[in-house]
Scaffold this active site. Structure first.
Site, PDB file in Angstrom:
ATOM      1  N   GLN A  58       0.715  -1.093   0.037  1.00  0.00           N
ATOM      2  CA  GLN A  58       0.081  -0.049   0.128  1.00  0.00           C
ATOM      3  C   GLN A  58       0.876   1.195   0.104  1.00  0.00           C
ATOM      4  O   GLN A  58       1.839   1.185   0.731  1.00  0.00           O
ATOM      5  CB  GLN A  58      -0.921  -0.108   1.137  1.00  0.00           C
ATOM      6  CG  GLN A  58      -2.127   0.891   1.159  1.00  0.00           C
ATOM      7  CD  GLN A  58      -3.327   0.017   0.526  1.00  0.00           C
ATOM      8  OE1 GLN A  58      -3.746  -0.685   1.011  1.00  0.00           O
ATOM      9  NE2 GLN A  58      -3.685   0.489  -0.576  1.00  0.00           N
ATOM     10  N   GLN A  74      -4.845   6.504   0.848  1.00  0.00           N
ATOM     11  CA  GLN A  74      -4.322   5.221   0.836  1.00  0.00           C
ATOM     12  C   GLN A  74      -4.119   4.757  -0.645  1.00  0.00           C
ATOM     13  O   GLN A  74      -4.859   4.263  -1.443  1.00  0.00           O
ATOM     14  CB  GLN A  74      -5.454   4.226   1.416  1.00  0.00           C
ATOM     15  CG  GLN A  74      -5.140   3.035   1.531  1.00  0.00           C
ATOM     16  CD  GLN A  74      -6.020   2.215   2.671  1.00  0.00           C
ATOM     17  OE1 GLN A  74      -5.505   1.144   2.874  1.00  0.00           O
ATOM     18  NE2 GLN A  74      -7.261   2.560   2.729  1.00  0.00           N
ATOM     19  N   THR A 125      -1.073  -3.385   7.017  1.00  0.00           N
ATOM     20  CA  THR A 125      -1.111  -4.777   6.878  1.00  0.00           C
ATOM     21  C   THR A 125      -1.730  -5.023   5.741  1.00  0.00           C
ATOM     22  O   THR A 125      -2.412  -5.993   5.684  1.00  0.00           O
ATOM     23  CB  THR A 125      -1.397  -5.213   8.231  1.00  0.00           C
ATOM     24  OG1 THR A 125      -0.639  -4.727   9.228  1.00  0.00           O
ATOM     25  CG2 THR A 125      -0.889  -7.011   8.413  1.00  0.00           C
ATOM     26  N   HIS A 126      -1.452  -4.634   4.553  1.00  0.00           N
ATOM     27  CA  HIS A 126      -2.012  -4.515   3.545  1.00  0.00           C
ATOM     28  C   HIS A 126      -1.211  -5.158   2.263  1.00  0.00           C
ATOM     29  O   HIS A 126      -1.082  -4.699   1.233  1.00  0.00           O
ATOM     30  CB  HIS A 126      -2.804  -3.338   2.975  1.00  0.00           C
ATOM     31  CG  HIS A 126      -3.891  -2.745   3.728  1.00  0.00           C
ATOM     32  ND1 HIS A 126      -4.087  -1.511   3.507  1.00  0.00           N
ATOM     33  CD2 HIS A 126      -4.367  -3.264   4.894  1.00  0.00           C
ATOM     34  CE1 HIS A 126      -5.200  -1.115   4.658  1.00  0.00           C
ATOM     35  NE2 HIS A 126      -5.344  -2.272   5.390  1.00  0.00           N
ATOM     36  N   ASN A 127      -0.639  -6.435   2.878  1.00  0.00           N
ATOM     37  CA  ASN A 127       0.382  -7.053   1.849  1.00  0.00           C
ATOM     38  C   ASN A 127      -0.473  -7.956   0.987  1.00  0.00           C
ATOM     39  O   ASN A 127      -1.034  -8.630   1.513  1.00  0.00           O
ATOM     40  CB  ASN A 127       1.239  -7.930   2.967  1.00  0.00           C
ATOM     41  CG  ASN A 127       1.805  -7.356   4.036  1.00  0.00           C
ATOM     42  OD1 ASN A 127       1.155  -7.017   5.036  1.00  0.00           O
ATOM     43  ND2 ASN A 127       2.926  -6.634   4.132  1.00  0.00           N
TER      44      ASN A 127
END
Lengths: 572, 252
Positions: free
Chosen positions: A332, A424, A500-502
C-alpha cells in the site's frame, strides 16, 4: 513417523477471515472440515482489559511471535535480505480469527477498474501508459461477477454504510446505516462538498446499530470506545471471524478447530494434494491430516511460503519472468497525507471507532483523467476518527524539537486539535517485486523464512505527490491555523508502521501461464488445492483489502462445492 | 471537578445500555462473554478510587527497582525529566514515575526482546531494513547509560544526574546527534528508544508504574479507560470526562 489421522473432506490451513468463511459455508453444505490454527483460541472475554495501549498497540499482544517466525526483506536483488527483527511496517495476526481480530473494520469493494486494470488502462490511454517493468494484469473476473459475493460478505458482517457515489453498481444497500457523524467527520464532508467532490461514510464493520445477520448471529452496536486497530473488540461490535462465521461453522457439528497446530507442508502425490503435515506446537508431535481438498487460508506470506516449501506450483523467477508462485507482491502506498493544526478548536477525537470516518474516490482507480499524469490508479482519500490514543499520537508542527519543554507543550496543545486527511494509495506490481524463500534465515522449525524483495517506484512517488496535494486541498478548506503536507514518499522502509495490506504471490487470472489460481482461487496446477486471501490479488487497490478478500472467500467456497459435486477437474 | 457527578451518571447510563444490548445478543447465537459477565456487577467508578484527591496515605510499593542499579536509575530519572520536564502544563517524567516504568519494562520480555527475531547471522543492514544488532534492549540501556555517565564525567567532571539542566540537555543532544560513538550500538538509536519509552511511561495505563495517578492523561485531557463514547461522539468541542484506569475496570 508422523501420526496419521483419519481423512476428512476439507482441511483449512489457518482460521482467520478466509478460513472462517470457508468453514461456515462448507459445513453448512454438509462437508466435514478441520481448521488448523497455529495460534491459540481467542474469544470476546479475552478483551476485558483491552483498553491498554501499551500492551496491545506497542507490545503487539495479538500479533505473531517474531522470535519463532518473521520475514526477511531487501529493497532489490543486489542487497542481502535481512530479517524483520521487530515489528514496524505491518503487523501479522496470530491465533483464532487471525488479523481479522485486530483490524479497524474498513470494508471497501475494489473498483470495477481494478479487475480489468490492464484492458481498461490500454483502452483509455494506450499500451505505452504502462511502464515496461509494471506487471499489471486483469484478474480473470469482473466486478459484476464478484458483486454477489461482496453483498454476501457485507450482510454476514453487518457492514454499516451508504452508497459510494463513484463505486461499482450495488445489488442492494448496506445492511446497516452509516456510523454516527462526529464533528470532525462533518468538517471533512463539508470541505469535500465545497470542492465539488463526492464524500461518503466509510463502510464500517463496527456496527452502527444492533444487527442479526442471515446466519442468525446477533451482535450489539459499536460504543465508539476508540480501541479497534491492534485491539480485539470487547463487545463483539466489530465484525471478526470469532463472533460471526466461526460460531456458525461450530454449530453444524462438522467443524473441528485445532489450535496450536502449525502446518509445515502440503502433502501431495503428483498433482494432487493429499493432506497436510503439521506440528502440535505444545508437544512437538508431527501429525498428518489427510483430506480430499486442501485450502490455504493463512496470511499472504504463509500461503506463498507453504507452496514453495511443498514444491507445489511453478516458482516465480524474476530473472527470466517465468513461473507464478511469489509473483506480483504488492503493498500500500500510504504516506501521502495532510494535517491541519487548529489553534482555537478542540475536538472529541479521543473517541472514535476503527471505521468511523468519511472518504471519497474522486482520485481513486480511473475515476479521474491520467492523460497528463505519470502514474495510473490513485487512492481513496479519507478522514478517519479511530480514537487518538495518547502514546502514539504526538503530532507537533514542523520545527518543533522532538523532546524537551517545547515538545511537551506542543504535543499537549495539539493533542485534541489536529485533523489528518490521508491517501491510501494503490500499489502496482513490478517485475522485481516478489516473494521467495530466504536462503539463510530459518524459523523455529528450521524451515526457511519468506523473503520480500520490494521498493517504491516512480509510479508510487508520482501518485503520492498528486494525492497528497488533493488531501491538502481538503484540509485547507477546513481553515486550520496551520497546514502541513507529506508529499515525499522516499524508499520503502520496513520500520515505520504503514499498513498490513500485503498482497499477491498466488495471483488469480484467466491464463494459467501468468496466474497461479483461477477465479475460484483453485490452483491451476493442483485441482484439489485452493489458495484463498489477498495472496490472490494481482495488484493492490487504493483501499483496505478485507472486503475484497471476503468476497473472494465466498466465491472460493462456492467453487469448492461445485468441484466436490462435479467430481473433479478445473472449474471454468 | 464540577463535572464529576455528571460523568458518573453518563457512565452508568452507558452501562445500562450495554446490558440492554447484551440481552439482545443473547437472543441469537451467543458470541461474546464480556457483556454477559458485566451483569450484576456494580459500576466500579461509583466508588471513588483511593488516592485520587486525598494526599497519599499508603506508600506505593511498586516504586522499587527490578533491573536498574541505583546509579542507572538516577541517570534515567534525570534524563527522562529533561525529555518530558515539569512545567506550567503539569508534572514531568519524574513525578509521573517514568524511570520506574522503564525499569519494570526492561525487567521483562520487552527488555529481553523475547518476541523479536534474535537469531544469527547478524549483518549490518541498510537503514530501511531496521535494527540488525545482537544486543537486547536491556543491554543497550546498560551501554547507553554507562556512556552517559562517562561522557558527563569527562566533559563536566560530574555525574549526569548532578549536572545543571542545560548541561544535561547538551549531553542528551550529543547522543541524539550521534556525536558520541558507542562501540556496539548507536547513540542516537539508544536516545530514540529513551524518548519512546519516556512517552510510554507518561501515557501508559498507571498499572505499569508510570502515568502516576493518571496525571499524564490529565495533561492531554485523555479520559483513559472508558466503556463508551456513544453519548458524546456527535458533540462539538472537547468533553471533559474524569479519567478512569484499568484498575477501575476490575470487580473485586
Amino acid at each position: 513417523m508422523p501420526k496419521r489421522l483419519p481423512k476428512v473432506d476439507v482441511v483449512l490451513v489457518g482460521v482467520g477471515w478466509t478460513g472462517g468463511i470457508l468453514a461456515s459455508e462448507l459445513t453448512k453444505a454438509g462437508l466435514t472440515v478441520v481448521g488448523l490454527e497455529r495460534g491459540k483460541e481467542r474469544k470476546t472475554e479475552d478483551y476485558f482489559m483491552v483498553h491498554d495501549e501499551l500492551r496491545y498497540a506497542l507490545r503487539y499482544e495479538l500479533m505473531q511471535d517474531l522470535s519463532r517466525e518473521t520475514v526477511t526483506f531487501r529493497s532489490n536483488e543486489k542487497v542481502r535480505a535481512l530479517p524483520m527483527r521487530s515489528y514496524g511496517s505491518f503487523l501479522l495476526g496470530d491465533g483464532l480469527g487471525g488479523a481479522g481480530v485486530h483490524w479497524n473494520g474498513q470494508t471497501y469493494r475494489f473498483l470495477p477498474y481494478d479487475f480489468q486494470i490492464r484492458t481498461q488502462t490500454i483502452e483509455r490511454y494506450g499500451a505505452n501508459k504502462i511502464p515496461a517493468e509494471m506487471t499489471i494484469q486483469d484478474w480473470g473476473i469482473t466486478y459484476d461477477e464478484l458483486e454477489p459475493y461482496f453483498d454476501k460478505f457485507e450482510k454476514m458482517a453487518g457492514i454499516s454504510g451508504e452508497e459510494n457515489p463513484l463505486g461499482g453498481k450495488r445489488s442492494d444497500k448496506y445492511p446497516t446505516p452509516p456510523m454516527k457523524k462526529s464533528p470532525t467527520v462533518n468538517m471533512f464532508i463539508e470541505a469535500a462538498k465545497k470542492l465539488n467532490l463526492h464524500p461518503y461514510m466509510v463502510p464500517s464493520a463496527n456496527l452502527s446499530e444492533n444487527y442479526t445477520n442471515p446466519d442468525g448471529v446477533a451482535r450489539a452496536a459499536c460504543q465508539y470506545c476508540g480501541y479497534c486497530e491492534r485491539f480485539g473488540c470487547e463487545y463483539g461490535a466489530k465484525a471478526d471471524p470469532v463472533v460471526t462465521v466461526i460460531p456458525v461453522a461450530k454449530k453444524t457439528g462438522k467443524f473441528e478447530i485445532r489450535s496450536h497446530s502449525n502446518v509445515r507442508r502440503i502433502l501431495h502425490t503428483g498433482n494432487r494434494a493429499t493432506g497436510v503435515l503439521y506440528v502440535d506446537v505444545t508437544t512437538g508431535e508431527e501429525i498428518e491430516q489427510p483430506a480430499d481438498i486442501v485450502v490455504l487460508t493463512s496470511f499472504v506470506f504463509n500461503n506463498v511460503r507453504l507452496l514453495l516449501m511443498s514444491n507445489l506450483g511453478r516458482p516465480y523467477n524474476a530473472a527470466n519472468n517465468t513461473g507464478v508462485i511469489g509473483k506480483n507482491y504488492a503493498y500500500q502506498v500510504f504516506k501521502g497525507q495532510s494535517v491541519g493544526f487548529f489553534n482555537d478548536s478542540e475536538f472529541n477525537t479521543f473517541a472514535g471507532a476503527g471505521s468511523l470516518g468519511a472518504c471519497l474516490d474522486d482520485f481513486n482507480g480511473d475515476n479521474f483523467d491520467h492523460s497528463d499524469l505519470n502514474f495510473i490508479h490513485g487512492a481513496n482519500i479519507a478522514y478517519t476518527q479511530t480514537g487518538k490514543r495518547p502514546i502514539q499520537n504526538n503530532l507537533v508542527p514542523k520545527g518543533t524539537p522532538g523532546w524537551g519543554k517545547e515538545f511537551k507543550a506542543a504535543s499537549i496543545k495539539y493533542y485534541n486539535s489536529t485533523i489528518s486527511v490521508a491517501a491510501q494509495g494503490a500499489c502496482m506490481p513490478f517485475r522485481h517485486h516478489y516473494l521467495d524463500l530466504d536462503p539463510t534465515y530459518r524459523d523455529a522449525y528450521g524451515d526457511p523464512l519468506i523473503r520480500i524483495t520490494f521498493d517504491f517506484e516512480e509510479q508510487d512517488r508520482q501518485l503520492t505527490q498528486y494525492l497528497a496535494s488533493r488531501c491538502e486541498d481538503i484540509v485547507k478548506e477546513m481553515k486550520p491555523s496551520l497546514v502541513e503536507t507529506a508529499k515525499e514518499l522516499g524508499p520503502y522502509d520496513i520500520t515505520p508502521y504503514q499498513s498490513t495490506h500485503n498482497t499477491g504471490g498466488v495471483i488469480m487470472g484467466a491464463d494459467p501461464a501468468t496466474s497461479a489460481v483461477n477465479s475460484y482461487l483453485q490452483m491451476w496446477d493442483v485441482e484439489n488445492l485452493f489458495v484463498v486471501g489477498a495472496s490472490a490479488f494481482a495488484h493492490n487497490s487504493g483501499y483496505n483489502p478485507t472486503g475484497t478478500v471476503g468476497a473472494l472467500a465466498y466465491r472460493a467456497a462456492e467453487g469448492i462445492l461445485k468441484y466436490r459435486k462435479s467430481g473433479g477437474g478445473i472449474l471454468v | 471537578m464540577a463535572n464529576q457527578e455528571e460523568n458518573k451518571d453518563s457512565s452508568t447510563i452507558s452501562r445500562r445500555k450495554f446490558l440492554a444490548n447484551s440481552g439482545y445478543a443473547i437472543g441469537g447465537l451467543v458470541v461474546g462473554g464480556v457483556l454477559g459477565s458485566l451483569l450484576g456487577r456494580e459500576p466500579k467508578q461509583q466508588t471513588p478510587a483511593p488516592n485520587q484527591s486525598a494526599p497519599q496515605q499508603t506508600p506505593d510499593f511498586n516504586q522499587a527497582l527490578m533491573f536498574f542499579t541505583q546509579e542507572q536509575f538516577k541517570v534515567v530519572d534525570a534524563a527522562t525529566e529533561r525529555i518530558f520536564p515539569k512545567d506550567d502544563n503539569g508534572p514531568g517524567a519524574r513525578d509521573l514515575g517514568v524511570a520506574f516504568f522503564i525499569d519494570h519494562q526492561l525487567a521483562g520480555e520487552y527488555g529481553f526482546n523475547a518476541r523479536d527475531y534474535m537469531q544469527p547471522p547478524f549483518f549490518p543492514g541498510e537503514k530501511v531494513q531496521g535494527y540488525q544488532g545482537r544486543l537486547r534492549r536491556r543491554e543497550i540501556y546498560e551501554i547507553g547509560l554507562r556512556e552517559m555517565q562517562n561522557y558527563s564525567m569527562s566533559k563536566y567532571k560530574k555525574n549526569f544526574y548532578d549536572l545543571a539542566p542545560e548541561e544535561q540537555d547538551a549531553v542528551l543532544t550529543a547522543f541524539e546527534k550521534d556525536e558520541i560513538k558507542l562501540t556496539t550500538t548507536s547513540a542516537s538509536g539508544f536516545f530514540k528508544m529513551l524518548v519512546t519509552n519516556t512517552l510510554e511511561g507518561v501515557y501508559a495505563d498507571p498499572l505499569y508504574g508510570g502515568n502516576k495517578n493518571m496525571s499524564g492523561w490529565n495533561l492531554k485531557k485523555y479520559p483513559g479507560n472508558q466503556m463508551s463514547y456513544a453519548n458524546i461522539i456527535e458533540k462539538e468541542g472537547l468533553p471533559q470526562i474524569k479519567p478512569a484506569s484499568l484498575r477501575d475496570h476490575l470487580s473485586h
